[in-house]
Scaffold this motif. Sequence first.
Motif, mmCIF file in Angstrom:
data_model
loop_
_atom_site.group_PDB
_atom_site.id
_atom_site.type_symbol
_atom_site.label_atom_id
_atom_site.label_comp_id
_atom_site.label_asym_id
_atom_site.label_seq_id
_atom_site.Cartn_x
_atom_site.Cartn_y
_atom_site.Cartn_z
ATOM 1 N N ALA A 104 0.859 -1.177 0.000
ATOM 2 C CA ALA A 104 0.000 0.000 0.000
ATOM 3 C C ALA A 104 0.897 1.230 0.000
ATOM 4 C CB ALA A 104 -0.901 0.009 1.229
ATOM 5 N N ILE A 105 0.582 2.198 -0.849
ATOM 6 C CA ILE A 105 1.342 3.443 -0.931
ATOM 7 C C ILE A 105 0.528 4.524 -0.228
ATOM 8 C CG2 ILE A 105 2.363 5.155 -2.463
ATOM 9 C CD1 ILE A 105 2.536 2.904 -4.576
ATOM 10 N N ILE A 106 1.117 5.152 0.777
ATOM 11 C CA ILE A 106 0.418 6.155 1.568
ATOM 12 C C ILE A 106 1.186 7.458 1.533
ATOM 13 C CG2 ILE A 106 -0.523 6.753 3.828
ATOM 14 C CD1 ILE A 106 0.250 3.217 3.360
ATOM 15 N N ASN A 107 0.492 8.519 1.154
ATOM 16 C CA ASN A 107 1.068 9.854 1.115
ATOM 17 C C ASN A 107 0.454 10.669 2.252
ATOM 18 O OD1 ASN A 107 2.422 12.117 0.327
ATOM 19 N ND2 ASN A 107 1.111 12.579 -1.401
ATOM 20 N N GLY A 108 1.235 11.507 2.883
ATOM 21 C CA GLY A 108 0.720 12.362 3.947
ATOM 22 C C GLY A 108 0.625 11.650 5.278
ATOM 23 N N VAL A 109 1.652 10.906 5.626
ATOM 24 C CA VAL A 109 1.612 10.133 6.870
ATOM 25 C C VAL A 109 1.991 10.956 8.090
ATOM 26 C CG1 VAL A 109 2.001 7.922 5.775
ATOM 27 C CG2 VAL A 109 3.948 9.272 6.485
ATOM 28 N N GLU A 110 2.385 12.215 7.908
ATOM 29 C CA GLU A 110 2.788 13.037 9.054
ATOM 30 C C GLU A 110 1.596 13.413 9.916
ATOM 31 O OE1 GLU A 110 3.300 14.410 5.922
ATOM 32 O OE2 GLU A 110 5.416 14.106 5.580
ATOM 33 N N ASP A 111 0.434 13.579 9.329
ATOM 34 C CA ASP A 111 -0.720 13.972 10.127
ATOM 35 C C ASP A 111 -1.339 12.745 10.790
ATOM 36 O OD1 ASP A 111 -1.826 12.770 7.944
ATOM 37 O OD2 ASP A 111 -3.193 14.393 7.445
ATOM 38 N N VAL A 112 -2.232 12.977 11.712
ATOM 39 C CA VAL A 112 -2.796 11.904 12.530
ATOM 40 C C VAL A 112 -3.604 10.924 11.680
ATOM 41 C CG1 VAL A 112 -4.363 11.411 14.439
ATOM 42 C CG2 VAL A 112 -2.842 13.373 14.558
ATOM 43 N N LEU A 113 -4.411 11.429 10.758
ATOM 44 C CA LEU A 113 -5.243 10.545 9.941
ATOM 45 C C LEU A 113 -4.393 9.649 9.058
ATOM 46 C CD1 LEU A 113 -8.059 9.693 9.110
ATOM 47 C CD2 LEU A 113 -8.042 11.504 7.407
ATOM 48 N N GLY A 114 -3.364 10.197 8.442
ATOM 49 C CA GLY A 114 -2.483 9.395 7.601
ATOM 50 C C GLY A 114 -1.742 8.334 8.388
ATOM 51 N N ALA A 115 -1.307 8.672 9.590
ATOM 52 C CA ALA A 115 -0.602 7.699 10.430
ATOM 53 C C ALA A 115 -1.539 6.583 10.876
ATOM 54 C CB ALA A 115 0.001 8.409 11.639
ATOM 55 N N GLU A 116 -2.762 6.907 11.260
ATOM 56 C CA GLU A 116 -3.730 5.883 11.665
ATOM 57 C C GLU A 116 -4.116 4.998 10.483
ATOM 58 O OE1 GLU A 116 -5.059 4.802 14.574
ATOM 59 O OE2 GLU A 116 -3.553 6.101 15.471
ATOM 60 N N TYR A 117 -4.258 5.596 9.327
ATOM 61 C CA TYR A 117 -4.575 4.850 8.110
ATOM 62 C C TYR A 117 -3.466 3.852 7.819
ATOM 63 C CZ TYR A 117 -6.095 4.238 3.248
ATOM 64 O OH TYR A 117 -6.521 3.721 2.066
ATOM 65 N N THR A 118 -2.228 4.286 7.925
ATOM 66 C CA THR A 118 -1.078 3.418 7.693
ATOM 67 C C THR A 118 -1.017 2.312 8.738
ATOM 68 O OG1 THR A 118 0.127 5.283 6.764
ATOM 69 C CG2 THR A 118 1.419 3.380 7.417
ATOM 70 N N LEU A 119 -1.237 2.643 9.990
ATOM 71 C CA LEU A 119 -1.210 1.648 11.051
ATOM 72 C C LEU A 119 -2.306 0.601 10.864
ATOM 73 C CD1 LEU A 119 0.188 0.783 13.640
ATOM 74 C CD2 LEU A 119 -1.388 2.254 14.885
ATOM 75 N N THR A 120 -3.472 1.029 10.423
ATOM 76 C CA THR A 120 -4.562 0.092 10.167
ATOM 77 C C THR A 120 -4.205 -0.871 9.049
ATOM 78 O OG1 THR A 120 -6.197 1.706 10.909
ATOM 79 C CG2 THR A 120 -6.993 -0.095 9.532
ATOM 80 N N LEU A 121 -3.665 -0.338 7.968
ATOM 81 C CA LEU A 121 -3.269 -1.204 6.861
ATOM 82 C C LEU A 121 -2.173 -2.180 7.284
ATOM 83 C CD1 LEU A 121 -3.322 1.334 3.906
ATOM 84 C CD2 LEU A 121 -4.871 -0.591 4.254
ATOM 85 N N ALA A 122 -1.199 -1.694 8.045
ATOM 86 C CA ALA A 122 -0.110 -2.557 8.501
ATOM 87 C C ALA A 122 -0.628 -3.630 9.458
ATOM 88 C CB ALA A 122 0.973 -1.728 9.176
ATOM 89 N N SER A 123 -1.577 -3.293 10.303
ATOM 90 C CA SER A 123 -2.126 -4.284 11.232
ATOM 91 C C SER A 123 -2.933 -5.360 10.512
ATOM 92 C CB SER A 123 -2.985 -3.604 12.295
ATOM 93 O OG SER A 123 -4.151 -3.066 11.722
#
Length: 109
Positions: free
Chosen positions: A49-68
């Motif tokens: 999964a390619i995620i842009n904008g991971v510095e903000d809270v929503l992007g980080a949570e989105y990335t963490l959800t995908l990784a989990s």
Amino acid sequence: MGSLSSLSLCWIRAWIGFFYLIRKAGDIYLLLVEPPGTLRKYGEKGSWAIINGVEDVLGAEYTLTLASHGFNTLLLSHTQSKLETLTQDFNSRCSGVQTKVLVTDPSNT
């Protein structure tokens, strides 16, 4: 008479935009709270999964959800130090997935 019809058209467009935003917000909410296994329609475990904008809270949570859910992640950002910090955080929380980073800066093109 012409201003009345343009006012009605503006209201119709506003309602369409409102319902579109509500639907997209619902999609994001469902993505964050779906139980494991329901994201399989987007790819198998180990997919990237390619995620842009991971510095903000929503992007980080989105990335963490995908990784989990077992997705490997490629993080795009402007700041190398933020990416390294987030990568360490994701790797400590979700074992068995790969996280790669790519520093991008559109102003340098």
